[in-house]
Write a protein that holds these residues in place. Structure first.
Motif, short mmCIF file in Angstrom:
data_model
loop_
_atom_site.label_atom_id
_atom_site.label_comp_id
_atom_site.label_asym_id
_atom_site.label_seq_id
_atom_site.Cartn_x
_atom_site.Cartn_y
_atom_site.Cartn_z
N ARG A 68 0.81 -1.23 0.00
CA ARG A 68 0.00 0.00 0.00
C ARG A 68 0.84 1.27 0.00
NH1 ARG A 68 -5.30 1.05 3.83
NH2 ARG A 68 -5.89 3.07 2.94
N PRO A 69 1.93 1.37 0.78
CA PRO A 69 2.73 2.61 0.72
C PRO A 69 3.26 2.91 -0.68
CG PRO A 69 3.29 1.36 2.68
CD PRO A 69 2.42 0.46 1.85
N THR A 70 3.69 1.87 -1.40
CA THR A 70 4.19 2.08 -2.75
C THR A 70 3.08 2.56 -3.67
OG1 THR A 70 5.84 0.34 -2.43
CG2 THR A 70 5.35 0.96 -4.70
N VAL A 71 1.91 1.93 -3.58
CA VAL A 71 0.77 2.34 -4.41
C VAL A 71 0.36 3.77 -4.11
CG1 VAL A 71 -1.64 1.86 -5.00
CG2 VAL A 71 -0.07 -0.04 -4.58
N GLU A 72 0.27 4.10 -2.83
CA GLU A 72 -0.17 5.45 -2.47
C GLU A 72 0.84 6.50 -2.89
OE1 GLU A 72 -1.14 5.22 1.68
OE2 GLU A 72 -3.16 4.46 1.25
N GLY A 73 2.13 6.16 -2.83
CA GLY A 73 3.16 7.10 -3.28
C GLY A 73 3.02 7.40 -4.76
N LEU A 74 2.77 6.36 -5.58
CA LEU A 74 2.60 6.57 -7.01
C LEU A 74 1.28 7.28 -7.32
CD1 LEU A 74 3.98 3.14 -8.25
CD2 LEU A 74 5.01 5.37 -8.64
N ARG A 75 0.25 6.97 -6.53
CA ARG A 75 -1.04 7.66 -6.74
C ARG A 75 -0.90 9.16 -6.46
NH1 ARG A 75 -5.40 6.10 -2.54
NH2 ARG A 75 -4.16 7.63 -1.40
#
Length: 393
Positions: free
Chosen positions: A80-87
């Motif tokens: 989730r942290p990786t996804v949210e960073g890219l979002r």
């Protein structure tokens, strides 16, 4: 163009999370396979069930409440942290989702129909979205607040492998800057009893490529990656699909289309067979599939490339298998192990001497240097084949 597998969320019968799953793989742990009659009362089968606690579906998303989506939720929480960073960087409309499954939440429908036969109505908490094939992508899009393309592919045991080809295209066409890609499948009566009816189920722990192999152990799993153009630990070098349409359930004995998939994935990667350090084979432990695959692999790679099936530890996770086993390769590639320890072909049996000779990985075997390139195969009913090449970045 370069595509990177930036992060991985993973759980299966071997454990939950990158460290636990890798430790089980390298230990050759078959303890994830256990006999159970949960789905076949009075007729125990060896299954690869996930035993890790699964997070609940949030109340506001209760229409998606099923085990398949709880597996996806457990996997996506790891990344989730990786996804949210890219979002945050690219915006929610530039993040996509491409998943593969063969069961979705069919388990919920089985329970709902049993309830209906007893009470004359469906249970109040049942919703069709719990078993809808596309529900996993819809659920993750709602949960992560992602608004890019989101869809699910279902082509039996090649499902999640084809999701990587779709995710790759979303990036190549500049429809997305990142894609959450992978798959999930959960145990249910449909698959457990369906494969038993096909007489494809092993009487004990499965024996990939073994002299006495007699069928599969069905498992469940979820594996989710973040695929993007942003540099990460592993590059997705090649994804190739082919179809032989030989028979509804039996593979083409000559493996012609399988060989085409292997060679096309290598061509897309710009690599030769001798540059592959490790092959994760489909290796279901059924007599026909293992014979076909070993012939096809020998024709392309000869006897030099270390190869194994990991299904002797995880079971066959059907639509999730391609993503799960690419996840195993990802773990090897990002581990930074200077000795390059490999995944053994664990089967509790002797290798079938009638099969073409391959370089079978034995427990504890290493490459003798860091692993740089892996290739993973997945094949499905109807002759639907996928081969994927990944490389340490």
């Amino acid at each position: 163009m370069n595509w990177y597998l930036n992060d991985l969320g993973i759980l299966c019968a071997l454990g939950c999370g990158q460290a636990e799953v890798l430790a089980g793989l390298l230990h050759g742990d078959r303890s994830g396979l256990r006999p159970s009659d949960e789905f076949s009362p009075g007729r125990p089968q060896w299954l690869g069930a996930v035993t890790a606690p699964l997070p609940p579906i949030p109340a506001e998303l209760s229409v998606y409440a099923c085990r398949n989506n709880r597996l996806l939720l457990a996997a996506v929480e790891q990344i989730r942290p990786t996804v949210e960073g890219l979002r945050e960087r690219f915006g929610p409309h530039r993040i996509g989702i491409a998943l593969g499954t063969s069961t979705s939440g069919v388990r919920n429908t089985e329970s709902a129909l049993a309830y209906q036969s007893k009470h004359g109505r469906l249970p109040p908490d049942y919703h069709y979205k719990q078993q809808q094939m596309g529900a996993g992508a819809d659920f993750l899009a709602d949960y992560l607040q992602i608004h890019g393309p989101a869809y699910t592919l279902s082509s039996a045991c090649a499902s999640s492998g084809k999701a990587f080809a779709s995710a790759q295209r979303l990036l190549a066409m500049d429809l997305c800057d990142a894609v959450v890609v992978g798959g999930a499948d959960s145990l249910c009566g449909l698959t457990v009893n369906g494969f038993a009816a096909l007489e494809s189920v092993s009487a004990g722990p499965c024996k990939p490529f073994g002299r006495r192999r007699d069928g599969i152990n069905i498992g469940e799993a979820a594996a989710l990656f973040v695929l993007s153009k942003q540099p990460g630990p592993v590059r997705l070098r090649g994804v190739a699909a082919s179809s032989d349409a030989y028979h509804f359930s039996a593979p083409d004995p000559d493996g012609t289309a399988v060989k085409a998939a292997l060679r096309t994935a290598l061509a897309q990667a710009g690599l030769k067979p001798e540059q592959v350090d490790y092959l994760n084979l489909h290796g279901t432990a059924t007599p026909l599939n293992d014979a076909m695959e070993s012939r096809a692999v020998h024709a392309v790679f000869g006897s030099r490339t270390p190869a194994s099936s990991s299904k002797g530890m995880s079971g066959h996770t059907l639509g999730a298998a391609a993503a799960l086993e690419l996840g195993f390769c990802w773990l090897l590639l990002q581990s930074q192990d200077p000795d390059g320890r490999l995944i053994a072909n664990v089967n509790g049996d002797d290798i079938d001497p009638e099969l073409p000779p391959l370089h079978w990985v034995t427990p504890g075997q290493t490459l003798g240097r860091p692993i740089r390139v892996c290739q993973s195969n997945s094949f499905a009913f109807g002759g639907s084949n996928v081969s994927i090449v990944a490389e340490r970045a």
